[in-house]
Enzyme design. Structure first.
Site, PDB file in Angstrom:
ATOM      1  N   GLU A   1       5.585  -3.467   1.449  1.00 33.61           N
ATOM      2  CA  GLU A   1       5.748  -3.162   0.027  1.00 33.61           C
ATOM      3  C   GLU A   1       5.003  -1.863  -0.203  1.00 33.61           C
ATOM      4  O   GLU A   1       3.816  -1.860  -0.493  1.00 33.61           O
ATOM      5  CB  GLU A   1       5.071  -4.307  -0.741  1.00 33.61           C
ATOM      6  CG  GLU A   1       5.606  -4.558  -2.086  1.00 33.61           C
ATOM      7  CD  GLU A   1       7.024  -5.058  -2.023  1.00 33.61           C
ATOM      8  OE1 GLU A   1       7.899  -4.215  -2.287  1.00 33.61           O
ATOM      9  OE2 GLU A   1       7.245  -6.232  -1.707  1.00 33.61           O
TER      10      GLU A   1
ATOM     11  N   GLY B   1       0.838  -1.199   0.000  1.00 34.81           N
ATOM     12  CA  GLY B   1       0.000   0.000   0.000  1.00 34.81           C
ATOM     13  C   GLY B   1       0.867   1.241   0.000  1.00 34.81           C
ATOM     14  O   GLY B   1       2.045   1.200  -0.378  1.00 34.81           O
TER      15      GLY B   1
END
Ligand code: UN1
EC number: 1.2.1.3
Length: 509
Positions: A263, A241
């Site tokens: 990530e 996100g």
């Protein structure tokens, strides 16, 4: 621009067909939360979302199943992923239909996303026979040191709308062969492709006789995500996100000594050197910057061009942008589909305004199109914006097709610009000069997790580790030795000497 569009009803019918073909019980999943397609902005389904109690029950069931699954030999666990990969192959087009409908990806990219799932299944099946540790020489006679890798526990996966199923599958394929169990909170815009992916995994589990409770999907908003992150039974939280989301959840996970695999945002640059093959660079740039309507974390957002070729290259990019067909992602020939929603369009408009305020010049694009025909859908022309410097807006990731162009004189300067943003996901250099290429990929070159030569920043294969440094969060998923993130390491010292010599020469009784 293409004006050929399916109606919302046609999209909804296709979605129903795909869900049924995959084996999703469409009545059981129906509820009162509307699912909209970004293609027309219309409602294509109403889905039942879940509560905090449902999440708690899912985590409890996953924790229980873990105690069984961790005892199953890893190559046998691999058989579940092998079957999942077969079912994904069989239903590639159906799942692609759902990805297109919910995310607005063009068909080829939607199918490409499912292909990434199939590819990670292949990798994970092989990896299930390769969960190896090293043996290490001991300083003591008659002793052996060994490294063991064991299953970790429950993995909580939080996925983003833009790769709604591939990134989940990277995590889940490896987590399951590692002996973990999974609880998944998908992004809010993409419940249907998530439920379909989960249904195929459930079918695979039945087909191979896997134990119950290995994988769970819980639909819901922020509060479900927050609860998953805070649950001490969740050993690893793998979240994709924004940097903002990462900043919120990382301290919560660290505070309970959980593991995090983050990530987060990318702000990816490509350097174009004087020796570059410009035909090749042009194609690489246009796909990376305008593909997926700029909504990949690996999207090319900054182009750092040598001053001597900027007047040659940039007009060609502008011309190529003029030929990109924008429209319904399901219409043949379309290359640029919609933004996900109005908020995303507002962010795109705000970024362009800020860029101009910060001295930028919009060279092409940026406008909304098809608004009369589809007032609830948000199509924009990919934009190229020339910037005098790497100003505040250039430092931020705006999830839309905006390519900022900067110029450089020396490679050092170009590398400094590449590295001069908070994020560190992907990067590229276009050059035919080997020394420049080596320098860019060296320790004092790009500071990103992905460093490419003569290809764009997006479209990584699953065989390599995927992830980035700095505000991108540091996590690595997919290939190389990413599987280790889903396991715990134990060091064994085995004494077969019949004596008890102590390490470091210590003498005791
Ligand atoms: C993402 O945008 O979250 O490298 C993932 C790529 C794809 C994955 C992107 N393989 O662009």
């Amino acid at each position: 621009m293409s004006t050929e569009f399916p109606s919302t009803t046609e999209i909804a019918d296709d979605v129903q067909r795909a869900l049924k073909a995959i084996g999703v019980d469409t009545e059981a999943i129906a509820g009162d939360v509307e699912v909209r397609t970004p293609i027309t902005g219309g409602v294509i389904f109403s889905v039942r979302t879940q509560t905090a109690d449902d999440l708690d029950a899912a985590v409890a069931a996953a924790a229980e199943a873990f105690t069984v699954w961790r005892e199953v030999p890893a190559p046998v666990r691999g058989q579940l992923i092998k079957r999942w990969g077969e079912l994904l192959t069989e239903h590639k087009a159906d799942l692609g239909t759902l990805v297109s409908a919910e995310v607005g990806k063009i068909t080829s990219e939607a199918l490409g996303e499912v292909q990434e799932m199939i590819d990670i299944c292949d990798l994970a099946v092989g990896q299930s026979r390769q969960l190896f540790g090293k043996t290490i020489s001991s300083e003591r006679p008659g002793h052996r040191l060994a490294e063991s890798w064991h299953p970790l526990g429950v993995v909580g996966v939080i996925s983003a709308f833009n790769f709604p199923v591939a990134v989940y599958s990277w995590n889940t394929a490896l987590a399951l062969i590692a002996g973990d169990t999974v609880v998944w909170k998908p992004a809010e815009p993409t419940p249907l492709c998530s439920l379909a992916t989960d249904a195929l995994l459930a079918r695979a589990a039945t087909d191979v006789g896997a134990p119950a409770g290995l994988h769970h999907v819980v639909l819901g908003g922020r509060e479900i995500g927050q609860r998953l992150v805070e649950d001490t039974r969740v050993a690893l939280v793998s979240a994709t996100g924004s940097v903002r989301m990462g900043r919120e959840i990382a301290p919560l996970i660290a505070g309970r000594f959980g593991r995090a695999l983050l990530e987060l945002g990318g702000n990816n640059a490509a350097i174009v050197a004087p020796s570059a093959d410009l035909d090749l660079a042009l194609r690489g740039i246009v796909f990376a910057a305008a593909g997926t309507a700029g909504q990949r974390c690996t999207t090319l957002r900054r182009l750092i061009v040598h001053r001597s070729i900027v007047d040659q290259l940039v007009p060609r990019i502008v011309d190529a942008y003029g030929t990109l067909s924008i429209g319904s992602p399901t219409t043949d020939g379309t290359l640029v589909g919609p933004l996900i929603n109005e908020a995303s369009f507002n962010a795109q408009q705000a970024a362009l305004a800020a860029a101009v305020e910060q001295g930028g010049t919009v060279l092409c694009g940026g406008d909304r199109v098809l608004a009369d025909e589809h007032p609830n859908a948000y199509y924009v022309q990919p934009a190229v914006v020339s910037m005098p410097a790497q100003s505040e807006i250039v430092q931020a990731e705006t999830f839309a097709p905006i390519l900022y162009v900067l110029t450089y004189d020396t490679l050092d300067e170009a590398i400094a610009l590449n590295n001069g943003v908070p994020q560190g996901l992907s990067s590229a250099i276009f050059t035919t000069n080997q020394i420049e290429a080596e320098r860019f990929t060296s320790a004092s070159g790009s500071d990103c997790g992905i460093v490419n030569v003569n290809i764009g920043t997006s479209g990584a294969e699953i065989g390599g580790a995927f992830g980035g440094e700095k505000a991108t969060g540091g996590g690595r998923e997919s290939g190389a030795d990413s599987w280790k993130a889903y396991m715990r390491q134990a060091t064994n010292t085995i004494n077969y000497s019949g004596q008890l010599p102590l390490a470091q020469g210590v003498e005791f009784i």
